[in-house]
Write a protein that holds these residues in place. Structure first.
Motif, PDB file in Angstrom:
ATOM      1  N   ASN A   1       0.852  -1.194   0.000  1.00 52.41           N
ATOM      2  CA  ASN A   1       0.000   0.000   0.000  1.00 52.41           C
ATOM      3  C   ASN A   1       0.884   1.238   0.000  1.00 52.41           C
ATOM      4  N   PRO A   2       1.439   1.617  -1.163  1.00 54.84           N
ATOM      5  CA  PRO A   2       2.391   2.723  -1.211  1.00 54.84           C
ATOM      6  C   PRO A   2       1.734   4.062  -0.901  1.00 54.84           C
ATOM      7  N   PRO A   3       2.537   5.027  -0.451  1.00 53.42           N
ATOM      8  CA  PRO A   3       1.978   6.313  -0.032  1.00 53.42           C
ATOM      9  C   PRO A   3       1.620   7.217  -1.203  1.00 53.42           C
ATOM     10  N   TRP A   4       0.746   8.164  -0.921  1.00 56.90           N
ATOM     11  CA  TRP A   4       0.488   9.276  -1.835  1.00 56.90           C
ATOM     12  C   TRP A   4       1.524  10.356  -1.558  1.00 56.90           C
ATOM     13  N   LEU A   5       1.747  11.231  -2.519  1.00 60.57           N
ATOM     14  CA  LEU A   5       2.812  12.216  -2.415  1.00 60.57           C
ATOM     15  C   LEU A   5       2.696  13.062  -1.153  1.00 60.57           C
ATOM     16  N   ASP A   6       1.473  13.470  -0.802  1.00 61.74           N
ATOM     17  CA  ASP A   6       1.344  14.360   0.365  1.00 61.74           C
ATOM     18  C   ASP A   6       1.664  13.650   1.680  1.00 61.74           C
ATOM     19  N   GLN A   7       1.648  12.323   1.682  1.00 66.38           N
ATOM     20  CA  GLN A   7       1.992  11.590   2.902  1.00 66.38           C
ATOM     21  C   GLN A   7       3.490  11.591   3.183  1.00 66.38           C
ATOM     22  N   LEU A   8       4.312  11.917   2.198  1.00 68.06           N
ATOM     23  CA  LEU A   8       5.754  11.924   2.416  1.00 68.06           C
ATOM     24  C   LEU A   8       6.178  12.996   3.406  1.00 68.06           C
ATOM     25  N   ALA A   9       5.324  13.977   3.635  1.00 70.18           N
ATOM     26  CA  ALA A   9       5.645  14.993   4.631  1.00 70.18           C
ATOM     27  C   ALA A   9       5.810  14.387   6.022  1.00 70.18           C
ATOM     28  N   GLU A  10       5.259  13.182   6.244  1.00 70.08           N
ATOM     29  CA  GLU A  10       5.411  12.517   7.538  1.00 70.08           C
ATOM     30  C   GLU A  10       6.861  12.148   7.814  1.00 70.08           C
ATOM     31  N   LEU A  11       7.642  11.944   6.750  1.00 67.38           N
ATOM     32  CA  LEU A  11       9.028  11.538   6.915  1.00 67.38           C
ATOM     33  C   LEU A  11      10.014  12.593   6.428  1.00 67.38           C
ATOM     34  N   SER A  12       9.552  13.608   5.760  1.00 64.75           N
ATOM     35  CA  SER A  12      10.436  14.610   5.196  1.00 64.75           C
ATOM     36  C   SER A  12       9.886  15.988   5.476  1.00 64.75           C
ATOM     37  N   PRO A  13      10.680  16.907   5.991  1.00 59.78           N
ATOM     38  CA  PRO A  13      10.193  18.267   6.254  1.00 59.78           C
ATOM     39  C   PRO A  13       9.695  18.964   5.002  1.00 59.78           C
ATOM     40  N   THR A  14      10.276  18.620   3.845  1.00 60.20           N
ATOM     41  CA  THR A  14       9.897  19.305   2.612  1.00 60.20           C
ATOM     42  C   THR A  14       8.871  18.538   1.795  1.00 60.20           C
ATOM     43  N   GLY A  15       8.681  17.259   2.100  1.00 60.48           N
ATOM     44  CA  GLY A  15       7.692  16.477   1.371  1.00 60.48           C
ATOM     45  C   GLY A  15       8.104  16.170  -0.038  1.00 60.48           C
ATOM     46  N   GLY A  16       7.911  16.997  -0.978  1.00 59.33           N
ATOM     47  CA  GLY A  16       7.911  16.901  -2.411  1.00 59.33           C
ATOM     48  C   GLY A  16       8.785  15.888  -3.101  1.00 59.33           C
ATOM     49  N   ALA A  17       8.846  16.004  -4.400  1.00 63.01           N
ATOM     50  CA  ALA A  17       9.549  15.040  -5.238  1.00 63.01           C
ATOM     51  C   ALA A  17      11.038  15.334  -5.312  1.00 63.01           C
TER      52      ALA A  17
END
Length: 320
Positions: free
Chosen positions: A304-320
């Protein structure tokens, strides 16, 4: 820069996970859509890369589940084949660390029956990268058809391959016999440390990278679980640490890493040819992004891979 389309070719598998029930003589199975190439296509689409999936999807109950899952994630199924054969089923048993061991029910199923005609009509004019691997490359009769498709796609697209060795279904020596040819077709080879041990037992990652570079592939990325990843670009190496997370299971983590890697490269306009503009710093950055995507996949049950906006949980900047 908006990423160009990535076309993924391969199988979609029903991943069945055993769950406890009250009765001692019953076993409940929770079925989730899986399969390495399908997981990669879903992860790419959720990250924001236009992702098209070339698959042979059965019309059975699992095939309908696959279609709904892929479409809800934004995957383009315009060239998917509606297949008469049944879907492939994989029963996963998790150990205490969340690692999965599989038993497969894959005889004469839809995923392996590719014909040249089914792929001949695929328009790749808008595709920057073609990614494939896993069982689609080695199961007959379709494996040779997929190889021919990659050779035809290579002049206009970056080719990415993930062997994803499944020794319960296909003997490792079958992969070994074809691997040099795949390296001659591919620009990117992504595999796990388990794949490495099955393909080249007792060989260190650096030595393996040199062997595969000599066979033709420019970028090799070996994921090493908790030890992160080793990337080798024409023999120049970089190691990237894993991202710490609470592991529920590791199902689909490698597929998510691959999607993160390809998404990051594609978003920077680095896909679409022979990786001519790619440098080691950009490879390291793409691997760090892939590691974040993989970590979030490990933090939830199943592929169940994450959606892009969920990456903010692990990265201060989120994005690609």
């Amino acid at each position: 820069m908006s990423p160009r389309q990535i076309t993924v070719l391969g199988e979609c598998v029903a991943d069945a996970f055993a769950e406890p029930v009250n009765a001692s003589n019953e076993l409940a199975l929770r079925v989730l859509p899986g399969g390495g190439p399908a997981n990669t296509a879903v992860a790419l689409a959720r990250l924001g890369t236009p992702a098209r999936f070339l698959a042979r999807l059965s019309d059975d109950v699992f095939g309908r589940l696959f279609r709904a899952h892929l479409e809800e994630s934004g995957v383009d199924l315009s060239y998917a084949v509606s297949a008469a054969e049944p879907s492939t089923l994989a029963v996963a048993e998790l150990d205490a660390s969340g690692q999965a061991a599989y038993s497969f029910h894959a005889q004469n199923t839809a995923d392996w029956q590719w014909t040249p005609g089914e792929l001949a009509a695929v328009d790749l004019s808008g595709t920057a990268c073609v990614h494939t691997g896993s069982l689609a490359l080695v199961r007959e009769p379709g494996g040779a058809v997929v190889e021919e498709f990659l050779a035809a796609a290579a002049p206009g697209a970056t080719i990415s391959i993930d062997p994803n060795v499944r020794p319960l279904l296909v003997r490792p020596e079958v992969y070994r016999a074809r691997l040099a040819h795949w390296c001659s077709l591919a620009d990117i080879l992504r595999l796990s440390e388990d794949d490495l041990e099955l393909l080249m037992p007792g060989t260190g990652p650096e030595q393996a990278c040199d062997t595969w570079h000599a066979a033709g592939v420019r970028l090799v990325v070996i994921t090493l679980g908790a030890d992160g990843a080793l990337a080798s670009l024409d023999g120049e190496r970089v190691r990237v640490p894993a991202v710490t997370t609470r592991v529920v299971d590791t199902v689909g983590a490698g597929d998510s890493f691959t999607a993160g890697l390809l998404h990051h490269l594609g978003a920077r306009g680095l896909l679409g040819g022979r990786l001519a503009g790619l440098g080691l710093d950009e490879v390291a950055e793409a691997c760090r992004f892939g590691a974040r995507v993989a970590a979030l996949t490990c933090s939830v049950a199943g592929p169940n891979p994450p959606w892009l906006d969920q990456l903010a949980e692990l990265s201060p900047t989120g994005g690609a």
